[in-house]
Design a protein around this motif. Structure first.
Motif, short mmCIF file in Angstrom:
data_model
loop_
_atom_site.label_atom_id
_atom_site.label_comp_id
_atom_site.label_asym_id
_atom_site.label_seq_id
_atom_site.Cartn_x
_atom_site.Cartn_y
_atom_site.Cartn_z
N ALA A 25 0.83 -1.20 0.00
CA ALA A 25 0.00 0.00 0.00
C ALA A 25 0.87 1.26 0.00
CB ALA A 25 -0.93 0.00 1.21
N LEU A 26 2.01 1.20 0.67
CA LEU A 26 2.93 2.35 0.68
C LEU A 26 3.41 2.65 -0.73
CD1 LEU A 26 5.77 2.92 3.29
CD2 LEU A 26 6.00 3.59 0.91
N VAL A 27 3.79 1.61 -1.45
CA VAL A 27 4.24 1.81 -2.83
C VAL A 27 3.12 2.39 -3.67
CG1 VAL A 27 4.99 0.62 -4.93
CG2 VAL A 27 6.04 0.04 -2.73
N GLY A 28 1.91 1.85 -3.54
CA GLY A 28 0.80 2.35 -4.32
C GLY A 28 0.48 3.81 -4.00
N ARG A 29 0.56 4.15 -2.73
CA ARG A 29 0.25 5.53 -2.35
C ARG A 29 1.36 6.47 -2.82
NH1 ARG A 29 -2.26 7.19 3.56
NH2 ARG A 29 -2.49 9.41 3.14
N ALA A 30 2.61 6.02 -2.76
CA ALA A 30 3.72 6.85 -3.25
C ALA A 30 3.58 7.11 -4.74
CB ALA A 30 5.05 6.17 -2.94
N VAL A 31 3.21 6.09 -5.50
CA VAL A 31 3.00 6.25 -6.94
C VAL A 31 1.87 7.23 -7.21
CG1 VAL A 31 2.25 5.06 -9.04
CG2 VAL A 31 3.96 4.00 -7.54
N ALA A 32 0.78 7.11 -6.45
CA ALA A 32 -0.36 8.02 -6.63
C ALA A 32 0.04 9.45 -6.28
CB ALA A 32 -1.53 7.57 -5.77
N ASP A 33 0.82 9.62 -5.22
CA ASP A 33 1.27 10.96 -4.83
C ASP A 33 2.18 11.57 -5.90
OD1 ASP A 33 -0.16 10.72 -2.52
OD2 ASP A 33 1.57 10.69 -1.17
N ALA A 34 3.05 10.72 -6.46
CA ALA A 34 3.94 11.20 -7.53
C ALA A 34 3.12 11.68 -8.73
CB ALA A 34 4.90 10.09 -7.95
N GLU A 35 2.10 10.94 -9.08
CA GLU A 35 1.23 11.34 -10.20
C GLU A 35 0.49 12.63 -9.86
OE1 GLU A 35 -1.17 7.91 -10.83
OE2 GLU A 35 0.39 6.81 -11.92
#
Length: 254
Positions: A180-190
């Motif tokens: 979930a951390l990776v997914g949230r980091a990717v979403a934040d980057a976008e």
């Protein structure tokens, strides 16, 4: 993000494979004048050494809890990725008394002594310097970490479903699995418009998810880098503009 990136440690491995020489973390402390720049390879080297210290000397493993009592700093970023590499839960603002391991800066040693497990202290001096006098009851990180290996292999695979991060922030707390951390980091980057080569200047603290994301995880997930600034409020507007230009900053989070 690609299909093989399930944990924060996977993000670092991908960055290392893509371009080990590019900057990843550029750190400023505007109270002391310190500037440190770490390439992906240098940062990954520190992470490997710290993960080996955590796994071998501190006997920490998946499911263990580490209270991380450190400010926004390049060495804090190293510890966050070292925890992710071992499978240890990093707890920002967590109670040391409930933790298996505590990692403390020089200003939080009294609170850290509540931990009944292993204790590590960081002087947070320029160039990763050691304490002039080691604090009683703590291992000095700067003394212990150099002897550890530059490559790290966990004794047990890190489970993407395991809890990687807890942040005791003002929003009732944040708890994220590694995946979930990776997914949230990717979403934040976008959301921030970050992509490969982006340079995000962050003056946010590491005591909230927003600060952790801007100051480490989102740039890492995007294939970019962070200019992490502690005590940014001490900088004049003119000096900040000069830094923005000299560091080729493309995005800001303050």
């Amino acid at each position: 993000m690609n299909a093989s990136e399930h944990t924060p440690a996977d993000l670092l491995r991908s960055a290392l494979a893509a371009d080990p020489a590019r900057p990843l973390v550029t750190f400023y402390d505007d109270a002391t004048g310190e500037r440190v720049e770490l390439s992906v390879a240098t940062f990954a080297n520190w992470v490997a050494k710290t993960a080996n210290l955590l796994q071998d000397d501190l006997s920490a493993g998946p499911g263990d809890r580490l209270a991380l009592l450190l400010p926004a700093h390049w060495q804090t970023a190293v510890w966050l990725l070292a925890c992710a590499s071992v499978g240890v839960t990093a707890e920002i603002g967590g109670d040391p008394a409930d933790a298996d391991v505590v990692v403390s800066g020089p200003d939080t040693l009294d609170a850290a002594r509540a931990c009944g497990g292993e204790r590590v202290a960081l002087a947070l001096r320029p160039l990763g310097g050691r304490f002039p006098e080691p604090p009683a009851g703590f291992a000095d990180y700067a003394v212990e970490v150099p002897s550890h290996g530059d490559r790290f292999v966990p004794y047990a695979p890190v489970d993407p479903a395991g809890i990687a991060l807890r942040v005791a922030d003002g929003d009732g707390g944040t708890e994220l699995t590694a995946g979930a951390l990776v997914g949230r980091a990717v979403a934040d980057a976008e959301r921030r418009g970050l992509g490969p080569g982006a340079r995000l200047l962050s003056g946010l603290g590491y005591d909230t998810w927003e600060g952790l994301s801007a100051g480490l995880y989102a740039p890492l997930a995007a294939g970019g880098s962070v200019v992490l600034c502690r005590n940014l409020d001490k900088l004049s507007a003119e000096d900040l503009a000069q830094r923005t230009a000299s560091e080729r900053v493309t995005h800001r989070a303050e």
